[in-house]
Each structure stands twice: as structure tokens, then as C-alpha cells.
Design a protein around this motif. Sequence first.
Motif, PDB file in Angstrom:
ATOM      1  N   GLU A 167      -1.250  14.229  10.209  1.00  0.00           N
ATOM      2  CA  GLU A 167      -1.967  13.581   9.113  1.00  0.00           C
ATOM      3  C   GLU A 167      -1.948  14.462   7.871  1.00  0.00           C
ATOM      4  OE1 GLU A 167      -6.477  12.064   7.960  1.00  0.00           O
ATOM      5  OE2 GLU A 167      -5.885  12.190  10.066  1.00  0.00           O
ATOM      6  N   PHE A 168      -2.169  15.760   8.060  1.00  0.00           N
ATOM      7  CA  PHE A 168      -2.175  16.657   6.906  1.00  0.00           C
ATOM      8  C   PHE A 168      -0.805  16.678   6.233  1.00  0.00           C
ATOM      9  CE2 PHE A 168      -1.348  20.645   4.812  1.00  0.00           C
ATOM     10  CZ  PHE A 168      -2.426  20.718   3.944  1.00  0.00           C
ATOM     11  N   ALA A 169       0.263  16.759   7.022  1.00  0.00           N
ATOM     12  CA  ALA A 169       1.607  16.816   6.447  1.00  0.00           C
ATOM     13  C   ALA A 169       1.905  15.562   5.631  1.00  0.00           C
ATOM     14  CB  ALA A 169       2.639  16.989   7.558  1.00  0.00           C
ATOM     15  N   PHE A 170       1.484  14.406   6.154  1.00  0.00           N
ATOM     16  CA  PHE A 170       1.728  13.156   5.440  1.00  0.00           C
ATOM     17  C   PHE A 170       0.942  13.115   4.134  1.00  0.00           C
ATOM     18  CE2 PHE A 170       0.611   8.702   4.554  1.00  0.00           C
ATOM     19  CZ  PHE A 170       1.883   8.183   4.386  1.00  0.00           C
ATOM     20  N   MET A 171      -0.355  13.444   4.198  1.00  0.00           N
ATOM     21  CA  MET A 171      -1.171  13.385   2.990  1.00  0.00           C
ATOM     22  C   MET A 171      -0.742  14.445   1.976  1.00  0.00           C
ATOM     23  SD  MET A 171      -2.979  10.780   3.080  1.00  0.00           S
ATOM     24  CE  MET A 171      -3.739  11.151   1.498  1.00  0.00           C
ATOM     25  N   ALA A 172      -0.311  15.606   2.450  1.00  0.00           N
ATOM     26  CA  ALA A 172       0.176  16.635   1.530  1.00  0.00           C
ATOM     27  C   ALA A 172       1.411  16.136   0.789  1.00  0.00           C
ATOM     28  CB  ALA A 172       0.484  17.918   2.289  1.00  0.00           C
ATOM     29  N   ALA A 173       2.310  15.457   1.506  1.00  0.00           N
ATOM     30  CA  ALA A 173       3.502  14.898   0.860  1.00  0.00           C
ATOM     31  C   ALA A 173       3.119  13.810  -0.138  1.00  0.00           C
ATOM     32  CB  ALA A 173       4.448  14.340   1.920  1.00  0.00           C
ATOM     33  N   ALA A 174       2.133  12.983   0.223  1.00  0.00           N
ATOM     34  CA  ALA A 174       1.697  11.914  -0.676  1.00  0.00           C
ATOM     35  C   ALA A 174       1.092  12.483  -1.955  1.00  0.00           C
ATOM     36  CB  ALA A 174       0.679  11.022   0.034  1.00  0.00           C
ATOM     37  N   ILE A 175       0.299  13.514  -1.816  1.00  0.00           N
ATOM     38  CA  ILE A 175      -0.412  14.078  -2.962  1.00  0.00           C
ATOM     39  C   ILE A 175       0.525  14.881  -3.859  1.00  0.00           C
ATOM     40  CG2 ILE A 175      -2.178  15.763  -3.612  1.00  0.00           C
ATOM     41  CD1 ILE A 175      -3.664  14.799  -0.993  1.00  0.00           C
ATOM     42  N   THR A 176       1.377  15.687  -3.254  1.00  0.00           N
ATOM     43  CA  THR A 176       2.228  16.578  -4.045  1.00  0.00           C
ATOM     44  C   THR A 176       3.550  15.943  -4.445  1.00  0.00           C
ATOM     45  OG1 THR A 176       3.295  17.528  -2.078  1.00  0.00           O
ATOM     46  CG2 THR A 176       1.245  18.563  -2.840  1.00  0.00           C
ATOM     47  N   GLY A 177       3.968  14.891  -3.725  1.00  0.00           N
ATOM     48  CA  GLY A 177       5.264  14.277  -3.988  1.00  0.00           C
ATOM     49  C   GLY A 177       6.426  15.030  -3.378  1.00  0.00           C
ATOM     50  N   ASP A 178       6.150  16.020  -2.533  1.00  0.00           N
ATOM     51  CA  ASP A 178       7.203  16.826  -1.919  1.00  0.00           C
ATOM     52  C   ASP A 178       7.723  16.146  -0.654  1.00  0.00           C
ATOM     53  OD1 ASP A 178       6.746  18.698  -3.882  1.00  0.00           O
ATOM     54  OD2 ASP A 178       5.433  19.939  -2.638  1.00  0.00           O
ATOM     55  N   ALA A 179       9.001  15.766  -0.650  1.00  0.00           N
ATOM     56  CA  ALA A 179       9.685  15.194   0.515  1.00  0.00           C
ATOM     57  C   ALA A 179       8.886  14.073   1.167  1.00  0.00           C
ATOM     58  CB  ALA A 179       9.979  16.295   1.540  1.00  0.00           C
ATOM     59  N   ARG A 228      -0.569   5.423   0.357  1.00  0.00           N
ATOM     60  CA  ARG A 228       0.042   4.099   0.450  1.00  0.00           C
ATOM     61  C   ARG A 228       1.299   4.068  -0.418  1.00  0.00           C
ATOM     62  NH1 ARG A 228      -5.561   2.790   0.936  1.00  0.00           N
ATOM     63  NH2 ARG A 228      -5.870   2.849  -1.318  1.00  0.00           N
ATOM     64  N   TYR A 229       2.173   3.118  -0.100  1.00  0.00           N
ATOM     65  CA  TYR A 229       3.452   3.014  -0.797  1.00  0.00           C
ATOM     66  C   TYR A 229       3.416   1.859  -1.795  1.00  0.00           C
ATOM     67  CZ  TYR A 229       5.398   5.879   3.032  1.00  0.00           C
ATOM     68  OH  TYR A 229       5.668   6.871   3.952  1.00  0.00           O
ATOM     69  N   ARG A 230       4.177   2.012  -2.872  1.00  0.00           N
ATOM     70  CA  ARG A 230       4.427   0.885  -3.764  1.00  0.00           C
ATOM     71  C   ARG A 230       5.928   0.627  -3.803  1.00  0.00           C
ATOM     72  NH1 ARG A 230       4.672   2.045  -9.684  1.00  0.00           N
ATOM     73  NH2 ARG A 230       5.331   4.211  -9.927  1.00  0.00           N
ATOM     74  N   HIS A 231       6.296  -0.624  -4.114  1.00  0.00           N
ATOM     75  CA  HIS A 231       7.683  -1.062  -3.973  1.00  0.00           C
ATOM     76  C   HIS A 231       8.134  -1.847  -5.197  1.00  0.00           C
ATOM     77  CE1 HIS A 231       6.178  -0.544   0.176  1.00  0.00           C
ATOM     78  NE2 HIS A 231       7.402  -0.127   0.431  1.00  0.00           N
ATOM     79  N   GLY A 232       9.393  -1.620  -5.589  1.00  0.00           N
ATOM     80  CA  GLY A 232       9.986  -2.351  -6.698  1.00  0.00           C
ATOM     81  C   GLY A 232      10.447  -3.735  -6.279  1.00  0.00           C
ATOM     82  N   GLU A 233      10.501  -4.646  -7.246  1.00  0.00           N
ATOM     83  CA  GLU A 233      10.856  -6.039  -6.942  1.00  0.00           C
ATOM     84  C   GLU A 233      12.269  -6.161  -6.384  1.00  0.00           C
ATOM     85  OE1 GLU A 233      10.094  -9.036  -9.812  1.00  0.00           O
ATOM     86  OE2 GLU A 233       8.129  -8.234 -10.379  1.00  0.00           O
ATOM     87  N   ASN A 234      13.221  -5.445  -6.956  1.00  0.00           N
ATOM     88  CA  ASN A 234      14.593  -5.538  -6.455  1.00  0.00           C
ATOM     89  C   ASN A 234      14.687  -5.030  -5.022  1.00  0.00           C
ATOM     90  OD1 ASN A 234      15.304  -6.497  -8.960  1.00  0.00           O
ATOM     91  ND2 ASN A 234      16.207  -4.571  -9.673  1.00  0.00           N
ATOM     92  N   LEU A 235      13.952  -3.975  -4.717  1.00  0.00           N
ATOM     93  CA  LEU A 235      13.928  -3.444  -3.355  1.00  0.00           C
ATOM     94  C   LEU A 235      13.370  -4.480  -2.380  1.00  0.00           C
ATOM     95  CD1 LEU A 235      14.192  -0.871  -1.493  1.00  0.00           C
ATOM     96  CD2 LEU A 235      11.765  -0.530  -1.947  1.00  0.00           C
ATOM     97  N   ILE A 236      12.318  -5.173  -2.782  1.00  0.00           N
ATOM     98  CA  ILE A 236      11.718  -6.199  -1.922  1.00  0.00           C
ATOM     99  C   ILE A 236      12.721  -7.317  -1.658  1.00  0.00           C
ATOM    100  CG2 ILE A 236       9.911  -7.954  -1.797  1.00  0.00           C
ATOM    101  CD1 ILE A 236       8.191  -6.019  -3.547  1.00  0.00           C
ATOM    102  N   ARG A 237      13.396  -7.773  -2.702  1.00  0.00           N
ATOM    103  CA  ARG A 237      14.387  -8.845  -2.535  1.00  0.00           C
ATOM    104  C   ARG A 237      15.522  -8.400  -1.606  1.00  0.00           C
ATOM    105  NH1 ARG A 237      13.630 -12.841  -6.454  1.00  0.00           N
ATOM    106  NH2 ARG A 237      12.164 -12.235  -8.115  1.00  0.00           N
ATOM    107  N   GLU A 238      15.959  -7.163  -1.771  1.00  0.00           N
ATOM    108  CA  GLU A 238      17.043  -6.653  -0.937  1.00  0.00           C
ATOM    109  C   GLU A 238      16.612  -6.553   0.524  1.00  0.00           C
ATOM    110  OE1 GLU A 238      19.816  -2.630  -0.505  1.00  0.00           O
ATOM    111  OE2 GLU A 238      18.627  -2.952  -2.317  1.00  0.00           O
ATOM    112  N   ALA A 239      15.388  -6.081   0.759  1.00  0.00           N
ATOM    113  CA  ALA A 239      14.896  -5.956   2.132  1.00  0.00           C
ATOM    114  C   ALA A 239      14.778  -7.321   2.795  1.00  0.00           C
ATOM    115  CB  ALA A 239      13.551  -5.241   2.137  1.00  0.00           C
ATOM    116  N   LEU A 240      14.339  -8.327   2.048  1.00  0.00           N
ATOM    117  CA  LEU A 240      14.261  -9.678   2.595  1.00  0.00           C
ATOM    118  C   LEU A 240      15.652 -10.189   2.972  1.00  0.00           C
ATOM    119  CD1 LEU A 240      11.614 -11.217   0.173  1.00  0.00           C
ATOM    120  CD2 LEU A 240      11.358 -11.014   2.654  1.00  0.00           C
ATOM    121  N   ALA A 241      16.617  -9.979   2.096  1.00  0.00           N
ATOM    122  CA  ALA A 241      17.982 -10.439   2.377  1.00  0.00           C
ATOM    123  C   ALA A 241      18.563  -9.726   3.597  1.00  0.00           C
ATOM    124  CB  ALA A 241      18.863 -10.204   1.155  1.00  0.00           C
ATOM    125  N   GLN A 242      18.297  -8.424   3.719  1.00  0.00           N
ATOM    126  CA  GLN A 242      18.817  -7.647   4.848  1.00  0.00           C
ATOM    127  C   GLN A 242      18.266  -8.124   6.182  1.00  0.00           C
ATOM    128  OE1 GLN A 242      17.796  -3.583   4.078  1.00  0.00           O
ATOM    129  NE2 GLN A 242      19.428  -3.260   2.575  1.00  0.00           N
TER     130      GLN A 242
END
Length: 402
Positions: free
Chosen positions: A179-191, A356-370
Motif C-alpha cells: 500500500e505504501f509503495a502504491f501511494m508513494a508512486a501516486a503522490i510523487t509520480g515516480d514509476a 485513483r486513475y484518470r483516463h483520456g477519451e482516445n484511450l477509452i475508445r481504444e480500450a473499448l475497441a480492443q
Amino acid sequence: MIDDLSPARLSLAAAAKSAKAGDTAAVKAHALKALTVREISAPELAKAVSHLTEAGHGAAALRALKKHCEGKAPLAAGFAHLGALHFEAGKPGPAIRALERALRMAPDDRQSAFLLADLHLQADDADAAEATWARTFAARPDDADIRLRAATQLAHFGALDPARRAVEQARPLHGDAAEFAFMAAAITGDAPPALPDPGYIARFFDRTAGHYDQSLAGVQYRGPEVLAASLAGLNIAPGAGLTVLDAGCGSGLSAPVLAPVSARLDGLDISPGILEEAAKTGAYTKLFTLDLAREEPPEPGIYDLIAAIDVLIYTGDIALPLATLAKALKPGGRVLFTCEAAPDMPDSWQLTPTGRYRHGENLIREALAQTGFNPPDRMSPEILRNEFRRPVPGLAISATLA
């Protein structure tokens, strides 16, 4: 027994009774009477303020709190609530003064620290915000969660160096390495990972299951409202008689919206603890524990409609859960889901400081098609909830299986 008969408690009981009867004038009278009691406790003061604000008497609450704070023995809670009301009213000067006084009296008050730091960050003063949190950290030396909460807030406002320092302070105190590793990545933007640790989300919702609905109310969660608007926009009306899956059902908040259009309503979630809360609603025919990003659907090919409201926000690579949902649908079946919007990065995803994650519209359309879906027939902008007391923009998406 004496405490049970205290004047403040008697007035609050009368206020609660009046609130049930819808008598807001009586609520005001009884709650204000409670606030005049010299021996009022902090929980009693909080309840009196809550009664007043919920009954639409915020101005009266503000006046009563000012009088309490000018008295001979004011409570730290009085200054804290006074500061919070000024904060909500958009009055930073009075809010800062009241919150500073509250924290001098009770430096471990995390909510006052959060509001005061927020005000400093709004004024682009990250140093003052970090100093505010440092005082609360000193009063809570073993609290990893408060340090991560502070880091999340600081990162949200772009104060990355103070956020990183708060993360490092939390590191030796945190008991869950994944949990710490995930939240640290979310907060700092590292990997940032495309998927969180497989057990992290389940443990998080297991831990919060008992107060899940209350916490969502605190952020003005709009999931059921967004879902209802989507169904109406698609002319899916009560009595439709559909076989429906509430994917990521949580405690069952969407069940009242989905049940009227369902002949059968099932639910699934990654958290066994939250499913216990969903079971209490009595709305679901079956409930399943499932990790949508990593596991196959328990009953493939049977659903006319799947709703996944605020579910894909916990995954970067949304093609993974969408593939699972596609396998659960009948041919031509429909999926309704929400994403946090990323208009500045249409082709990508981002792990935000909230985890939490946010997603671009083109990415959403591509994921639906895939994953075998037709192009979306609905992609409407929505406000999903508030975060740091500000609206979170999102998208409500609908697509049918090809």
C-alpha cells in the motif's frame, strides 16, 4: 446517569426529535440552547453545529460559535468549527485565525490542519502549509496515515517537494509495504503502476466498509445520480426486465437505481468486507468476490447490462477490466461506466495523488475497441464527486458489445 441528563444533551435530544418532525425552527432553538451550556463537551458542540447547518441555520451556528469562542472557557472544537464554517463561506482571513487558534489548543486536530493547509496552498504558500502539517505530525508521531494524507494534499496543489518529505516521514511508520509503495508512486509520480497491488484495493475497502457510505457522502459522491442520468438518456426505464450486473457494487449504493430496470440484479466487488454491506440491502440475487483486472467472470455471457460506476478509476490499463466485463455480457449487451477525465492527455492515463486513475477519451475508445465493444454511443461529461472540496470532472460512458 448524571451525564445522560446534562443540559446540553437534553437540548440535543430535543433538537434531534424536532429534526425528525421536520420542525427546523425548533431544531434551531434547541441547538442554540445547547451551545449556551458552559460545560458543553466537544462532541456535543459538534452535534449542535451539525443540527444547525443541516436545518439550514448556518448563519445562526456561526454567530453562536463566535459567542462561544469569545467566552471564558472556549473549546478547541469551537474554534475548529468556526474556522470550518468560515472556510465553507469563502472567508480565508477569519478561517485562518480560527483554525490557528484551534491548532494551538489541539495540535493533533487533523481536520483543522487539513483546512488550514488548504487555505495556505490556495494562497500559494506551500511553506506555511508544510509548517501547519509539521505541527500536527509532532502531535501524532506514529501516524503514517496523516502524513500520507498531507502528502496527497500537497501534491494535489503541486507542492511536490513538501509532499515527498511527508512521504519519507511516513515510510518507516507504515505497516503495509504494498500500500505504501502504491501511494508513494501516486503522490510523487515516480514509476506509477498500470495496476495497483492485487491485495491493496481489497484491503482498503475491507478496512473502510463500515463507514463507506458516510465517507462518500462527505465528498458529495454522485455515482448513483450519474448512473440514473445515463439510464434515462438511453431510454432504459423501470420495468425493462434486464439481467444486470453491478460491477464494483461496493455497499450497494447503485442498487436502488438498477433494481427497477432489472429482472435479476447481481453484484461483484474485490472486497469481501464491502460485499457484506451490499448483502444487507437485500437487492442482489448473487454476490461475487472478483478482481476485474485479473480474473474471469463467474458467469460469462449472461448479462444484458453491466454498470461499473467509479470502478475503472482504480486501474490504469482499463482494457483489462473491460475484457472481463465483455466476457460477462450477452452479445449486444451494454456496459455503463465512469472514468475520471483527462482532457489534457487524451491518449494516456495518469495515477493521481489520491490513488485513483484518470483516463483520456482516445484511450477509452481504444480500450473499448480492443475488448470487442462498438464505439461508445454515450460519453458525457459529469462531476463524479468532490476532492479537496473541489469538483472532480469525469465521463459517463456507454457502449454495446459488438
